[in-house]
Write a protein that holds these residues in place. Structure first.
Motif, PDB file in Angstrom:
ATOM      1  N   ARG A 107       1.144 -49.923 -21.099  1.00 41.91           N
ATOM      2  CA  ARG A 107       2.224 -48.994 -20.986  1.00 41.91           C
ATOM      3  C   ARG A 107       2.568 -48.805 -19.545  1.00 41.91           C
ATOM      4  O   ARG A 107       1.612 -49.329 -18.470  1.00 41.91           O
ATOM      5  N   ALA A 108       3.710 -48.610 -19.134  1.00 38.17           N
ATOM      6  CA  ALA A 108       4.228 -48.525 -17.894  1.00 38.17           C
ATOM      7  C   ALA A 108       3.556 -47.666 -16.992  1.00 38.17           C
ATOM      8  O   ALA A 108       3.284 -46.256 -17.625  1.00 38.17           O
ATOM      9  N   THR A 109       3.062 -47.537 -15.630  1.00 39.03           N
ATOM     10  CA  THR A 109       2.299 -46.321 -15.063  1.00 39.03           C
ATOM     11  C   THR A 109       3.459 -45.257 -14.646  1.00 39.03           C
ATOM     12  O   THR A 109       4.618 -45.656 -14.097  1.00 39.03           O
ATOM     13  N   PRO A 110       3.162 -44.074 -14.803  1.00 35.54           N
ATOM     14  CA  PRO A 110       4.285 -43.053 -14.527  1.00 35.54           C
ATOM     15  C   PRO A 110       3.851 -42.653 -13.243  1.00 35.54           C
ATOM     16  O   PRO A 110       3.319 -41.687 -12.677  1.00 35.54           O
ATOM     17  N   ALA A 111       4.603 -43.659 -12.167  1.00 36.04           N
ATOM     18  CA  ALA A 111       4.478 -43.345 -10.837  1.00 36.04           C
ATOM     19  C   ALA A 111       5.250 -41.752 -10.301  1.00 36.04           C
ATOM     20  O   ALA A 111       4.391 -41.273  -9.223  1.00 36.04           O
ATOM     21  N   ASP A 112       6.058 -41.627 -11.005  1.00 33.24           N
ATOM     22  CA  ASP A 112       6.876 -40.359 -10.351  1.00 33.24           C
ATOM     23  C   ASP A 112       5.766 -39.110 -10.730  1.00 33.24           C
ATOM     24  O   ASP A 112       5.734 -38.235  -9.938  1.00 33.24           O
ATOM     25  N   ALA A 113       5.067 -39.245 -11.937  1.00 36.03           N
ATOM     26  CA  ALA A 113       4.386 -38.014 -12.339  1.00 36.03           C
ATOM     27  C   ALA A 113       3.126 -38.010 -11.279  1.00 36.03           C
ATOM     28  O   ALA A 113       2.529 -36.999 -10.903  1.00 36.03           O
ATOM     29  N   TRP A 114       2.824 -39.273 -10.973  1.00 32.27           N
ATOM     30  CA  TRP A 114       1.586 -39.328 -10.168  1.00 32.27           C
ATOM     31  C   TRP A 114       1.826 -38.926  -8.810  1.00 32.27           C
ATOM     32  O   TRP A 114       1.118 -37.906  -7.834  1.00 32.27           O
ATOM     33  N   LEU A 115       3.224 -39.255  -8.116  1.00 35.39           N
ATOM     34  CA  LEU A 115       3.762 -38.725  -6.905  1.00 35.39           C
ATOM     35  C   LEU A 115       3.799 -37.153  -7.049  1.00 35.39           C
ATOM     36  O   LEU A 115       3.577 -36.475  -5.864  1.00 35.39           O
ATOM     37  N   ARG A 116       4.338 -36.571  -8.081  1.00 42.77           N
ATOM     38  CA  ARG A 116       4.382 -35.075  -7.972  1.00 42.77           C
ATOM     39  C   ARG A 116       3.282 -34.302  -7.896  1.00 42.77           C
ATOM     40  O   ARG A 116       2.977 -33.325  -7.546  1.00 42.77           O
ATOM     41  N   LEU A 117       2.177 -35.134  -8.789  1.00 41.32           N
ATOM     42  CA  LEU A 117       0.834 -34.406  -8.620  1.00 41.32           C
ATOM     43  C   LEU A 117       0.455 -34.363  -7.319  1.00 41.32           C
ATOM     44  O   LEU A 117      -0.392 -33.477  -6.762  1.00 41.32           O
ATOM     45  N   ALA A 118       0.355 -35.603  -6.798  1.00 41.71           N
ATOM     46  CA  ALA A 118      -0.049 -35.708  -5.229  1.00 41.71           C
ATOM     47  C   ALA A 118       0.729 -34.491  -4.295  1.00 41.71           C
ATOM     48  O   ALA A 118      -0.041 -34.045  -3.392  1.00 41.71           O
ATOM     49  N   ALA A 119       1.966 -34.457  -4.402  1.00 37.24           N
ATOM     50  CA  ALA A 119       2.697 -33.533  -3.582  1.00 37.24           C
ATOM     51  C   ALA A 119       2.172 -31.846  -3.819  1.00 37.24           C
ATOM     52  O   ALA A 119       1.841 -31.089  -3.033  1.00 37.24           O
ATOM     53  N   PHE A 120       1.824 -32.138  -5.387  1.00 40.21           N
ATOM     54  CA  PHE A 120       1.424 -30.634  -5.781  1.00 40.21           C
ATOM     55  C   PHE A 120       0.182 -30.139  -5.155  1.00 40.21           C
ATOM     56  O   PHE A 120      -0.208 -29.111  -4.423  1.00 40.21           O
ATOM     57  N   VAL A 121      -0.787 -31.016  -5.123  1.00 44.83           N
ATOM     58  CA  VAL A 121      -2.045 -31.098  -4.710  1.00 44.83           C
ATOM     59  C   VAL A 121      -2.098 -30.656  -2.951  1.00 44.83           C
ATOM     60  O   VAL A 121      -2.750 -29.933  -2.639  1.00 44.83           O
ATOM     61  N   ASP A 122      -1.234 -31.635  -2.412  1.00 48.64           N
ATOM     62  CA  ASP A 122      -1.176 -31.617  -0.815  1.00 48.64           C
ATOM     63  C   ASP A 122      -0.562 -29.862  -0.330  1.00 48.64           C
ATOM     64  O   ASP A 122      -1.128 -29.507   0.575  1.00 48.64           O
ATOM     65  N   GLU A 123       0.545 -29.683  -1.120  1.00 44.08           N
ATOM     66  CA  GLU A 123       1.001 -28.295  -0.920  1.00 44.08           C
ATOM     67  C   GLU A 123       0.184 -27.312  -1.086  1.00 44.08           C
ATOM     68  O   GLU A 123       0.032 -26.319  -0.211  1.00 44.08           O
ATOM     69  N   ARG A 124      -0.701 -27.416  -2.161  1.00 43.50           N
ATOM     70  CA  ARG A 124      -1.683 -26.317  -2.777  1.00 43.50           C
ATOM     71  C   ARG A 124      -2.884 -26.236  -1.502  1.00 43.50           C
ATOM     72  O   ARG A 124      -3.313 -25.182  -1.127  1.00 43.50           O
ATOM     73  N   LEU A 125      -3.306 -27.443  -1.114  1.00 40.66           N
ATOM     74  CA  LEU A 125      -4.496 -27.542  -0.413  1.00 40.66           C
ATOM     75  C   LEU A 125      -4.050 -26.969   1.035  1.00 40.66           C
ATOM     76  O   LEU A 125      -4.808 -26.281   1.764  1.00 40.66           O
ATOM     77  N   VAL A 165      -5.362 -38.469 -14.805  1.00 38.39           N
ATOM     78  CA  VAL A 165      -5.960 -39.083 -15.800  1.00 38.39           C
ATOM     79  C   VAL A 165      -5.345 -39.911 -16.889  1.00 38.39           C
ATOM     80  O   VAL A 165      -4.645 -39.189 -17.590  1.00 38.39           O
ATOM     81  N   PRO A 166      -5.319 -41.182 -17.014  1.00 34.89           N
ATOM     82  CA  PRO A 166      -4.393 -41.990 -18.222  1.00 34.89           C
ATOM     83  C   PRO A 166      -5.003 -41.745 -19.375  1.00 34.89           C
ATOM     84  O   PRO A 166      -6.191 -41.494 -19.618  1.00 34.89           O
ATOM     85  N   PRO A 167      -4.104 -41.698 -20.423  1.00 31.30           N
ATOM     86  CA  PRO A 167      -4.673 -41.265 -21.834  1.00 31.30           C
ATOM     87  C   PRO A 167      -5.351 -42.755 -22.176  1.00 31.30           C
ATOM     88  O   PRO A 167      -5.338 -43.735 -21.648  1.00 31.30           O
ATOM     89  N   GLY A 168      -6.233 -42.436 -23.101  1.00 30.31           N
ATOM     90  CA  GLY A 168      -7.155 -43.548 -23.829  1.00 30.31           C
ATOM     91  C   GLY A 168      -5.978 -44.749 -24.413  1.00 30.31           C
ATOM     92  O   GLY A 168      -5.037 -44.284 -25.195  1.00 30.31           O
TER      93      GLY A 168
END
Length: 688
Positions: free
Chosen positions: A132-150, A121-124
């Motif tokens: 602002r620049a999109t934090p692509a690394d954070a998005w990828l880390r979150l996706a990896a975390f969700v995949d591993e947890r699922l 969820v991007p900040p307001g």
């Protein structure tokens, strides 16, 4: 003290023999013990579904000892924890296990849904702020975390679903075992046992143990016959093993019993009618004395003191919530004065909050059946002699005068079967209606669950029959026979079919082959059985064995003593038959006034088996009732007799041929139909 202890102790009984009828069974139990001084013993172990009217008892092997009375009673006691309800408790435990497994699975599925819902969820962004620049690394880390947890949660969900499937399977197996469990095991926390109270007479003091044999009928048992036929090729005899498929749900397991099977109907009456002689004239024989007498005079005065004491006090029952007192009753209604409650507390014990008006008089009760002698201070026992169906007279001093009764009926009353069971009659007390006081009436049923047990037992009669099976009463016809098993058998009370070997029956046997080539060019193998015993064999399935080889399962027809019947075994592929026909039409007579229809039949047989066979070839010759139509046969066949194992239609002709192994033969025959030229056969002359 010892006599009381001996009286309270019951004799354990053992089921010794069972005779299974077309529907229902007759069981025999044996008990052994020392008779107490009063001669009364309690034999335990009887099933709840027994018919109390069929109970019989006799002393076995004791000179001078006889049974004077036998009746049925029911005892209730807490069931042992290790013996009752074990299957039910297992089902309840597995239900809890399944519910817990399903809850864990559902909880894991909810966790998977929550993990899959994780999204960045991007900040307001405030108005006027630069992009602002999109934090692509954070998005990828979150996706990896969700995949591993699922992935881990899905593996856990798979394990939980497998656990639920195992729990469902275990619950289904336990439920099926509980449903099929023997009815001999009590399923309630309170176990009720049926006992027989037997009174013995003629037992000497200090005598040894006495054997008592009980016989009773139970519903919920059926049987159908089945057979196994063993023979060897080339032999004229065989062995027919009589077996029986028995199913019972009587409420007791038959363990090691002497089993017998009967084709008779257990419920059919076998007593002979009593024929009374009729005499003409004034002098008639005196009627047989009856145990029924008129009630003595002054019956209502017995309870005058009880009535003078007033109505019995109504006990006060404690209520969870305070109940307001009822409104005062209007005067003149006949209400009794109300006792005022104690100040600051409830009403006094034994005092009624209010006394209602007396209820209306009850309807007339059925005919009374006697009075105890002790109730009249030594007066002889009296019985009401009103005929069955007549309205009883209400003997009450408060009743209005009634018209004079009709003249007394001289014929003795005809009581019902329940009214003749004197041990089951109950003396009505003072609280009963006026026309029942002090009289004997049949008491309530000895077991409230008896009817339910009988209905559950009789459900076994609706079981689907095995293949080719026929019920004994259907196949027995006009005879009734009994078949005793050669060995003791075990049949649980589970309501499913169990096969029991009864006996071996030697039978005459010969193998024949039959064909009707005009209908089907196929040869069928048959077995001709002859019963040389004095017992009939009811119809049922039979497994045919040739040595150690199984051939087929066929239907054996009912075989009477000395009877001969044919049983089909199916097509015989090793024997071939071929049929050809020829029709020639011509005229005859001085003026050609007769039409001659010449039919010729040619049949060829071939035996490809390794042993000789006897083949019976059937043909059909037309039959006419017209006097001017003549049929001339042109063959060496014969007309079969009607005294053999089969019944033949009119016009049947038979060839009997013996074929050697690997041999063959040809048969020629025919017939001529001579019809007047002015007539024709129905359907045309040119027919085969």
């Amino acid at each position: 003290m010892k006599s009381e202890v001996a009286q309270t102790q019951g004799w354990a009984s053992t089921l010794d023999a069972v005779v299974v009828y077309a529907q229902g069974a007759l069981c025999t139990r044996v008990a052994r013990g020392t008779v107490p001084a009063d001669g009364r013993v309690r034999v335990t172990g009887l099933p709840r579904s027994l018919d109390p009217g069929s109970l019989r008892a006799r002393a076995v092997g004791a000179d001078g000892v006889r049974v004077t009375e036998v009746r049925v009673e029911v005892d209730a006691e807490p069931a042992a924890t290790e013996d009752s309800g074990s299957l039910r408790r297992e089902v309840e435990r597995l239900r809890d296990v399944l519910a817990a497994a399903q809850a864990r699975r559902d909880r894991q599925a909810n966790l998977i849904g929550e993990t899959a819902a994780l999204r960045p969820v991007p900040p307001g962004r405030e108005p006027g702020d630069p992009p602002r620049a999109t934090p692509a690394d954070a998005w990828l880390r979150l996706a990896a975390f969700v995949d591993e947890r699922l992935r881990a949660q899905q593996l856990r969900l798979t394990e939980l679903e497998e656990e639920v499937r195992r729990a469902e399977h275990d619950l289904a197996v336990a439920t099926d075992r509980w449903a099929r469990a023997s009815t001999d095991t009590p399923s309630d926390d309170i176990a009720t046992s049926v006992v027989a109270v037997v009174t013995l007479d003629g037992v000497d003091a200090g005598a040894g143990p006495v054997d008592v044999e009980l016989e009773y009928g139970v519903p919920g048992a059926v049987w159908v016959p089945a057979y196994r036929l063993t023979h060897r090729r080339g032999e004229d005899g065989g062995t027919l093993v009589l077996r029986a498929s028995v199913a019972q749900r009587t409420g007791e397991d038959w363990t090691g019993v002497r089993l017998a099977l009967a084709t008779a109907d257990l419920r059919r009456r076998t007593d002979l009618p009593k024929l009374r002689s009729l005499r003409l004239g004034r002098r008639q024989p005196a009627p047989a004395p009856s145990g029924w007498r008129e009630p003595p005079a002054g019956l209502a005065d017995l309870f005058s003191g009880y009535d003078a004491a007033g109505p019995r006090p109504v006990p006060v029952r404690a209520a969870p919530d305070p109940v307001p007192p009822p409104p005062p009753m209007p005067p003149g209604v006949g209400a009794a004065p109300v006792a005022p409650p104690a100040p600051g507390g409830p009403a006094a014990p034994g005092a009624a909050p209010f006394q209602a008006a007396p209820p209306p008089p009850p309807p007339a009760a059925p005919q009374a059946y006697g009075m105890l002698q002790a109730a009249f201070g030594g007066a002889p026992a009296a019985f009401d002699a009103a005929p069955r169906g007549a309205a009883p007279a209400v003997r009450s001093r408060r009743a209005a005068p009634t018209p004079p009764p009709p003249p007394a009926v001289t014929a003795p009353p005809q009581p019902r079967e329940a009214e003749l069971d004197y041990a089951a009659l109950v003396l009505s007390g003072a609280d009963e209606p006026g026309d029942r006081r002090g009289r004997l009436f049949p008491g309530p049923s000895y077991d409230p669950k008896a009817e339910e047990s009988r209905r559950r037992a009789e459900a076994v009669a609706s079981l689907p029959l095995p293949g080719h099976a026929v019920r004994p009463r259907t196949s027995a016809g006009s005879f009734d026979h009994r078949y005793d098993a050669v060995a003791r058998a075990d049949i649980p009370s589970d309501g499913v079919w169990h096969t029991v070997t009864v006996a071996e029956i030697p039978v005459g046997l010969r193998t024949e082959y039959v064909c009707v080539p005009s209908v089907e060019q196929t040869v069928y193998a048959t077995v001709v059985l002859s019963n040389a015993t004095d017992q009939a064999l009811p119809a049922g399935p039979v497994e045919v064995m040739s040595g150690d080889d199984f051939l087929t399962t066929a239907a054996l027809p009912t075989l009477a003593p000395g009877g001969v019947r044919r049983m089909g075994l199916g097509p015989a592929e090793g024997v071939r038959v071929t049929r050809r026909t020829q029709l020639h039409e011509s005229t005859a007579g001085l003026r050609n006034n007769t039409t001659v229809l010449a039919h010729r039949v040619h049949v060829e047989l071939a035996n490809r088996l390794g042993h000789p066979v006897t083949v019976e070839v059937h043909e059909q010759v037309p039959v006419t009732s017209e006097p001017d139509v003549r049929i001339d046969e042109q063959a060496d066949w014969t007309a079969p007799g009607q005294d053999g194992p089969d019944r033949y239609a009119p016009g049947t002709r038979v060839w009997r041929v013996d074929l050697p192994a690997g041999g063959g033969t040809a048969l020629d025959g025919g017939y001529d139909i001579r019809v007047p030229a002015a007539k024709a056969l129905a359907g045309g002359n040119r027919r085969s």
